[in-house]
Scaffold this motif. Sequence first.
Motif, short mmCIF file in Angstrom:
data_model
loop_
_atom_site.label_atom_id
_atom_site.label_comp_id
_atom_site.label_asym_id
_atom_site.label_seq_id
_atom_site.Cartn_x
_atom_site.Cartn_y
_atom_site.Cartn_z
N MET A 152 0.84 -1.20 0.00
CA MET A 152 0.00 0.00 0.00
C MET A 152 0.88 1.25 0.00
SD MET A 152 -3.26 -0.97 0.15
CE MET A 152 -4.11 0.49 0.77
N PHE A 153 0.30 2.37 -0.45
CA PHE A 153 0.98 3.66 -0.38
C PHE A 153 -0.07 4.75 -0.22
CE2 PHE A 153 0.07 3.08 -4.89
CZ PHE A 153 -0.40 4.32 -5.28
N PHE A 154 0.38 5.91 0.25
CA PHE A 154 -0.50 7.08 0.25
C PHE A 154 0.27 8.25 -0.32
CE2 PHE A 154 1.49 6.94 4.40
CZ PHE A 154 1.86 8.26 4.66
N SER A 155 -0.46 9.24 -0.84
CA SER A 155 0.17 10.32 -1.58
C SER A 155 -0.54 11.65 -1.38
CB SER A 155 0.20 9.97 -3.08
OG SER A 155 0.78 11.02 -3.83
N PRO A 156 0.06 12.59 -0.64
CA PRO A 156 -0.45 13.97 -0.61
C PRO A 156 0.08 14.72 -1.83
CG PRO A 156 1.37 13.73 0.94
CD PRO A 156 1.16 12.38 0.31
N GLU A 157 -0.76 15.60 -2.38
CA GLU A 157 -0.39 16.27 -3.63
C GLU A 157 -0.91 17.70 -3.63
OE1 GLU A 157 -0.95 15.48 -8.47
OE2 GLU A 157 -2.15 14.36 -7.00
N LEU A 158 -0.04 18.64 -4.03
CA LEU A 158 -0.40 20.04 -4.20
C LEU A 158 -0.40 20.38 -5.68
CD1 LEU A 158 1.81 21.67 -1.40
CD2 LEU A 158 -0.63 21.12 -1.28
N LEU A 159 -1.46 21.07 -6.16
CA LEU A 159 -1.58 21.41 -7.58
C LEU A 159 -1.77 22.91 -7.74
CD1 LEU A 159 -3.38 18.58 -7.03
CD2 LEU A 159 -3.55 18.71 -9.52
N ILE A 160 -1.17 23.45 -8.79
CA ILE A 160 -1.38 24.84 -9.20
C ILE A 160 -1.66 24.82 -10.70
CG2 ILE A 160 -0.35 27.12 -9.49
CD1 ILE A 160 1.27 26.64 -7.00
N GLY A 161 -2.70 25.55 -11.11
CA GLY A 161 -3.02 25.52 -12.52
C GLY A 161 -3.88 26.68 -12.95
N LYS A 162 -4.52 26.51 -14.08
CA LYS A 162 -5.36 27.56 -14.65
C LYS A 162 -6.68 26.97 -15.11
CE LYS A 162 -6.33 31.71 -16.08
NZ LYS A 162 -6.61 32.77 -15.08
N THR A 163 -7.77 27.60 -14.68
CA THR A 163 -9.10 27.23 -15.15
C THR A 163 -9.34 27.87 -16.51
OG1 THR A 163 -9.89 27.21 -12.86
CG2 THR A 163 -11.56 27.26 -14.60
N LEU A 164 -9.61 27.06 -17.52
CA LEU A 164 -9.81 27.58 -18.87
C LEU A 164 -11.18 28.21 -19.00
CD1 LEU A 164 -8.32 24.56 -20.87
CD2 LEU A 164 -7.14 26.59 -19.99
N GLU A 165 -11.29 29.21 -19.86
CA GLU A 165 -12.57 29.89 -20.07
C GLU A 165 -13.56 28.93 -20.72
OE1 GLU A 165 -12.24 33.53 -22.15
OE2 GLU A 165 -11.00 34.51 -20.62
N ALA A 166 -14.74 28.83 -20.12
CA ALA A 166 -15.76 27.91 -20.61
C ALA A 166 -16.66 28.54 -21.67
CB ALA A 166 -16.62 27.40 -19.45
N ASN A 167 -16.72 29.87 -21.69
CA ASN A 167 -17.61 30.57 -22.63
C ASN A 167 -17.14 32.01 -22.74
OD1 ASN A 167 -19.24 30.10 -19.79
ND2 ASN A 167 -19.35 32.24 -20.45
N THR A 168 -17.74 32.73 -23.70
CA THR A 168 -17.44 34.15 -23.85
C THR A 168 -17.85 34.90 -22.59
OG1 THR A 168 -17.86 33.95 -26.22
CG2 THR A 168 -17.87 36.17 -25.29
#
Length: 388
Positions: free
Chosen positions: A1-17
């Motif tokens: 077994m294993f466990f994994s903490p994870e930190l993410l940084i990103g960008k939300t893409l535009e869904a509409n005009t």
Amino acid sequence: MFFSPELLIGKTLEANTDFPKTNLQHAIFFSLGHYNFNSDKEWAARLKFPKTGLSFGYTDFGNSEKVGRAYTIMPFMEFSILQQRIPGLNLQIGFGASYTDTQYDSIANPFNRAITTKINWSFRSFLYYDLFSSKKTDWRFGLGYLHHSNGHTNLPNQGLNSLAASFSAKIDTKKKVSQTPKTQNFKDKSQTYFSARIGLGQNVLSEKFNTKKEVFTIAASVGKIINNTFKFGGGFYYRFYEHYYDYINNNEALIEEQLPHFKDNPFGYAANFGLFATSELLIDHFGFEFDLGVNIYKPFYKIDWQLNQGYSYPDGNGGTVEVLGELDWYYEIKRTVSSRMGIKYYLWTTSKAPKHNIFVGAHINANLGQADFTELSIGYVYRFNLKS
């Protein structure tokens, strides 16, 4: 077994005009996983011993007021890829559900047309690279894509798509030993199968007809199960759309203007049937399925397309001008091609190749790649004699 903490940084893409402006997206995921090095698991040996597990996530999309946050639970599978050329490279794919705390509102939040329901489907695909390792820990850098949408159960439903980078630690519960699993030689084999299912789906017709109604489905297929892991087949499906039936039966505008003969048989013209090819990955009690089909008969989709691909604007006199979607080449493709993706749970583990099995499933059905309806199903599988 294993466990994994994870930190993410990103960008939300535009869904509409005019989609609300967003800052950097940030997220925290915590995963529990298993190595599957048991040599008795044929599916694991056939797939080169992938890791499997369950992830829990919190995502802030970068605009708490207008776009909000998502709370996610997601089963995943992770494969080692290109190990001879790039040691430490892994591909992880996850498919699950999320609760999103902010939705579209025509008055309070009209420019976020991405999410209109609290409960949504979630998907993620990430590449991970092991930067360095210690006795029990692999420190990893990741790049990937995340998606949230409701499977056409409410409109608008543009979906939230994100690109992100991550830093994580994969921590083993025991001190690392050689991760070369014991293997045994499984003989190549195949079985012919027959499967049938019934399903109950839900969708909406358009933003104007935005109440959830049912889609009733039946389907059957035959094919081969290869090495008790890979399932391939083909079959037929039949679907009945309650929204289509009500639109015809109520003699709505486009029926009266374009297709008045539909009123002679609303039940028949609200139906859809076709042929499909299916592929499925069998992992103990679970099956991960993808179908690609051809609609032989779906007459109402002409109206469906015109309603959903059109637009409206004020005429300057207090009224509204409605422009219908154009019946172009893209309409012809989407009218013809169907797809279906989802997960099944089998009552008896597929590893023991039972002659009879029962499953329940959750799937998204689509016209080409655009969601059509979300479906829950129950079905039966019969396996014929095993052949080596």
